[in-house]
Write a protein that holds these residues in place. Structure first.
Motif, PDB file in Angstrom:
ATOM      1  N   LEU A 344       0.697  -1.149   0.069  1.00 52.14           N
ATOM      2  CA  LEU A 344      -0.302  -0.340  -0.014  1.00 52.14           C
ATOM      3  C   LEU A 344       0.406   1.483   0.212  1.00 52.14           C
ATOM      4  O   LEU A 344       0.452   1.999  -0.712  1.00 52.14           O
ATOM      5  N   VAL A 345       2.422   1.284   0.928  1.00 52.27           N
ATOM      6  CA  VAL A 345       2.874   2.179   1.146  1.00 52.27           C
ATOM      7  C   VAL A 345       3.485   2.726  -0.176  1.00 52.27           C
ATOM      8  O   VAL A 345       4.169   4.153  -1.312  1.00 52.27           O
ATOM      9  N   GLN A 346       3.952   1.113  -1.168  1.00 54.70           N
ATOM     10  CA  GLN A 346       4.970   1.758  -2.181  1.00 54.70           C
ATOM     11  C   GLN A 346       3.571   2.231  -3.580  1.00 54.70           C
ATOM     12  O   GLN A 346       4.301   3.154  -4.754  1.00 54.70           O
ATOM     13  N   GLN A 347       2.560   2.059  -3.380  1.00 58.64           N
ATOM     14  CA  GLN A 347       1.853   2.537  -4.988  1.00 58.64           C
ATOM     15  C   GLN A 347       1.060   3.726  -4.387  1.00 58.64           C
ATOM     16  O   GLN A 347       0.138   3.911  -4.399  1.00 58.64           O
ATOM     17  N   ASN A 348       1.784   4.168  -3.459  1.00 48.70           N
ATOM     18  CA  ASN A 348       1.410   5.516  -2.574  1.00 48.70           C
ATOM     19  C   ASN A 348      -0.258   5.684  -2.425  1.00 48.70           C
ATOM     20  O   ASN A 348      -1.245   6.533  -3.002  1.00 48.70           O
ATOM     21  N   ILE A 390     -11.213  -7.154   7.443  1.00 46.97           N
ATOM     22  CA  ILE A 390     -10.760  -8.198   7.025  1.00 46.97           C
ATOM     23  C   ILE A 390     -10.192  -9.846   7.688  1.00 46.97           C
ATOM     24  O   ILE A 390      -9.723  -9.307   8.566  1.00 46.97           O
ATOM     25  N   SER A 391     -10.745 -11.022   6.534  1.00 50.74           N
ATOM     26  CA  SER A 391     -10.250 -11.441   7.772  1.00 50.74           C
ATOM     27  C   SER A 391      -8.426 -11.452   7.035  1.00 50.74           C
ATOM     28  O   SER A 391      -8.780 -12.053   5.997  1.00 50.74           O
ATOM     29  N   MET A 392      -7.198 -11.566   8.132  1.00 53.36           N
ATOM     30  CA  MET A 392      -5.546 -11.535   7.218  1.00 53.36           C
ATOM     31  C   MET A 392      -5.878 -13.607   6.623  1.00 53.36           C
ATOM     32  O   MET A 392      -4.993 -13.242   5.698  1.00 53.36           O
ATOM     33  N   ALA A 393      -6.293 -13.634   6.760  1.00 51.66           N
ATOM     34  CA  ALA A 393      -6.005 -15.405   6.782  1.00 51.66           C
ATOM     35  C   ALA A 393      -6.023 -16.023   5.722  1.00 51.66           C
ATOM     36  O   ALA A 393      -6.066 -16.677   4.877  1.00 51.66           O
ATOM     37  N   GLY A 394      -7.306 -14.684   4.769  1.00 50.25           N
ATOM     38  CA  GLY A 394      -7.548 -15.129   3.145  1.00 50.25           C
ATOM     39  C   GLY A 394      -6.657 -14.668   2.457  1.00 50.25           C
ATOM     40  O   GLY A 394      -7.012 -14.658   1.333  1.00 50.25           O
ATOM     41  N   LEU A 395      -5.603 -13.440   2.670  1.00 50.15           N
ATOM     42  CA  LEU A 395      -4.577 -13.223   1.909  1.00 50.15           C
ATOM     43  C   LEU A 395      -3.590 -14.694   1.570  1.00 50.15           C
ATOM     44  O   LEU A 395      -3.579 -14.681   2.883  1.00 50.15           O
ATOM     45  N   ASN A 396      -3.162 -14.806   0.747  1.00 51.17           N
ATOM     46  CA  ASN A 396      -1.764 -15.410   0.332  1.00 51.17           C
ATOM     47  C   ASN A 396      -1.442 -14.735  -0.566  1.00 51.17           C
ATOM     48  O   ASN A 396      -1.281 -14.059  -1.317  1.00 51.17           O
ATOM     49  N   GLY A 397       0.167 -15.548  -0.774  1.00 52.73           N
ATOM     50  CA  GLY A 397       0.985 -15.571  -1.329  1.00 52.73           C
ATOM     51  C   GLY A 397       0.862 -14.943  -2.774  1.00 52.73           C
ATOM     52  O   GLY A 397       0.667 -14.463  -3.782  1.00 52.73           O
ATOM     53  N   ARG A 398      -0.299 -15.634  -3.109  1.00 50.15           N
ATOM     54  CA  ARG A 398      -1.492 -15.338  -4.472  1.00 50.15           C
ATOM     55  C   ARG A 398      -2.342 -14.242  -5.274  1.00 50.15           C
ATOM     56  O   ARG A 398      -2.037 -13.983  -5.858  1.00 50.15           O
ATOM     57  N   ASN A 399      -2.718 -14.374  -3.784  1.00 55.23           N
ATOM     58  CA  ASN A 399      -4.216 -12.779  -4.093  1.00 55.23           C
ATOM     59  C   ASN A 399      -3.519 -11.578  -3.097  1.00 55.23           C
ATOM     60  O   ASN A 399      -4.055 -10.281  -3.619  1.00 55.23           O
ATOM     61  N   ILE A 400      -2.224 -11.879  -2.652  1.00 53.67           N
ATOM     62  CA  ILE A 400      -1.856 -10.252  -1.415  1.00 53.67           C
ATOM     63  C   ILE A 400      -1.705  -9.465  -2.997  1.00 53.67           C
ATOM     64  O   ILE A 400      -2.178  -7.989  -2.592  1.00 53.67           O
ATOM     65  N   ASP A 401      -1.129  -9.612  -4.105  1.00 55.51           N
ATOM     66  CA  ASP A 401      -0.440  -8.909  -4.722  1.00 55.51           C
ATOM     67  C   ASP A 401      -1.966  -7.933  -5.219  1.00 55.51           C
ATOM     68  O   ASP A 401      -1.616  -6.924  -5.447  1.00 55.51           O
ATOM     69  N   TYR A 402      -2.700  -8.280  -5.884  1.00 48.50           N
ATOM     70  CA  TYR A 402      -4.169  -8.175  -6.557  1.00 48.50           C
ATOM     71  C   TYR A 402      -4.873  -7.634  -5.499  1.00 48.50           C
ATOM     72  O   TYR A 402      -5.625  -6.442  -5.843  1.00 48.50           O
ATOM     73  N   VAL A 407      -7.168  -2.231  -3.640  1.00 49.61           N
ATOM     74  CA  VAL A 407      -7.647  -1.429  -2.484  1.00 49.61           C
ATOM     75  C   VAL A 407      -7.117  -0.799  -2.455  1.00 49.61           C
ATOM     76  O   VAL A 407      -8.050   0.766  -2.490  1.00 49.61           O
ATOM     77  N   SER A 408      -5.935   0.152  -2.838  1.00 50.47           N
ATOM     78  CA  SER A 408      -4.847   1.215  -3.556  1.00 50.47           C
ATOM     79  C   SER A 408      -5.910   1.892  -4.460  1.00 50.47           C
ATOM     80  O   SER A 408      -6.631   2.718  -4.715  1.00 50.47           O
ATOM     81  N   LYS A 409      -6.266   1.178  -5.646  1.00 54.40           N
ATOM     82  CA  LYS A 409      -7.193   1.468  -6.820  1.00 54.40           C
ATOM     83  C   LYS A 409      -8.604   2.792  -5.663  1.00 54.40           C
ATOM     84  O   LYS A 409      -8.948   3.503  -6.394  1.00 54.40           O
TER      85      LYS A 409
END
Ligand code: PMP
Length: 415
Positions: A344-348, A390-402, A407-409
């Protein structure tokens, strides 16, 4: 409960009055759908392959799949080999399980535990524990039967305690501006409560906010609760899940007990409920009344889960394995927090996002607004509760970037 359907009623004897008349349930209004389970329904109906469900607070592995702990599998194998009977349990459950669970919560060195002053019963999950505790307090709490919940709290707390016959009120907890703890507000509200009120405290990994008091803040909370003679009822639904260390997560409970508070405690991993008493003789009286609360509710609890948990808690090798798996789950979630924050920080992304890393446990209160969560569901196929949890457990290596990009958008209004 079973309702007699109309076709059945038609063949019932004449003195049954419902046949041919208006159904007994015709005036029953439709209840609103459950806000969290509704999120899962919308997720299931979505056919997009990128879809993400962050509604339900259940652990998922890095592939997004439910995770059966190796410790649980091994305990099940041991039990299958031993082939034990399947008799009814006593009303308060499997004694070897409840004593191991109490030790896990209070610590092996706990004075009331050593002095046999903790009345414990197995229950049907954490919800059942809260309900038994609520009913017991509704029946025997000798003062005004009001329970104060943090605002916000787990959505089921209010109906559980209301249905237990308690009046439900709130105290300040979450500060929307800082997306952190409103500690000053909380202390002020505790000080203004009528003496001898009941206060519900999330022992660790507060649901839904992920915001916990620090150990120093817990000490101050304990002092105020003592000064005002309030009665602390702890809900510990995530022991081990917050920090990865079961003892660290039990800090608040153990501190309060060491400070001489008489507490009630609902544990969820282990699905049991207990309360400290002043003496073994008083504990026995509390035990007898817990049985009278439980017997007309469901008579006695299920055996299988208690046997698995007790096999793990009482076997050194399995206990070690279980602890390492709890840590693995907690660490995965902590890693997702870091990655989300960094992305989120990297994407300003406009705003301050350090709360994502500071918050603890299964959930994060993102601070996303209702229009943003709506846009995320409709345009990015990402589902969460409308309050931005959000349930953090729903995030993983495959979907975290998307997820981070979306969210940033959404925050920039670009979705
Ligand atoms: N308390 C809190 C704070 C919870 O988050 C939950 C589970 N969502 C419960 C109690 C209930 O636990 P269980 O699922 O074991 O009934």
């Amino acid at each position: 409960m079973q309702a007699i359907a109309r076709p059945l009623a038609r063949v019932a004897p004449k003195h049954v009055r419902y046949a041919g008349t208006v159904s007994a349930w015709s005036a029953v209004p439709a209840g609103p759908p459950d806000p969290i389970l509704g999120v899962t329904e919308a997720f299931k109906a979505d056919k997009d392959p990128r879809k993400i469900n962050l509604g339900v607070g259940a652990y998922r592995d890095d592939k997004g799949k439910p995770y059966v702990l190796n410790a649980v599998q091994k305990a099940e194998e041991q039990l299958a080999d031993a082939n034990p009977d399947k008799e009814y349990l006593p009303i308060t459950g499997l004694a070897e399980f409840t004593s191991a669970a109490a030790k896990l919560a209070y610590g092996a060195e706990s004075v009331p535990l050593k002095e046999n002053r903790i009345a414990v019963t197995q229950s049907i999950s954490g919800t059942g524990a809260l309900r038994i505790g609520g009913t017991f307090l509704g029946r025997f709490f000798p003062h005004v039967k009001t329970i104060y919940l943090p605002v916000p709290s787990w959505g089921n707390h209010t109906p559980i305690f209301r249905d237990s016959g308690l009046e439900v009120k709130g105290y300040r907890y979450f500060d929307k501006k800082t997306v952190g703890l409103d500690f000053a507000g909380m202390i002020e509200d505790l000080k203004n409560m009528p003496a001898q009120s009941i206060v519900l405290l999330h022992a660790c990994a507060h649901n839904p906010t992920g915001v916990d008091p620090t150990p120093e803040q817990w000490k101050e909370i304990s002092n105020v609760i003592k000064e005002k003679s309030l009665f602390p009822f702890f809900d510990m639904a995530y022991q081990g899940f917050a920090s990865g260390d079961t003892s660290r997560d039990a800090f608040a409970v153990r501190h309060f007990v060491a400070e001489g508070h008489q507490i009630a405690l609902s544990q969820s991993f282990a699905k049991n409920m207990g309360s400290t008493a002043s003496a073994p003789e008083e504990k026995a009286r509390v035990d007898s009344q817990l049985k009278i609360v439980i017997r007309p509710m469901y008579s006695n609890p299920p055996l299988h889960g208690a046997r698995i948990a007790s096999t793990i808690l009482r076997n050194e090798a399995l206990y070690g394995l279980w602890e390492s798996e709890v840590k693995l789950m907690a660490d995965r979630i902590i890693e997702m927090r870091s990655r989300l924050f960094e992305n989120l920080v990297q994407q300003n992304t406009p705003g301050e996002w350090s709360h994502i890393k500071k918050q603890i446990g299964m959930f994060s209160f993102t601070g996303l607004t209702q229009p943003q969560t709506k846009a995320l569901a409709e345009k990015a196929h990402i589902y969460m509760t409308a309050d931005g949890r959000i349930s953090m457990a729903g995030l993983n290596g495959r979907n975290i970037d998307y997820f981070s990009e979306s969210v940033s958008k959404a925050v920039k209004g670009d979705l």
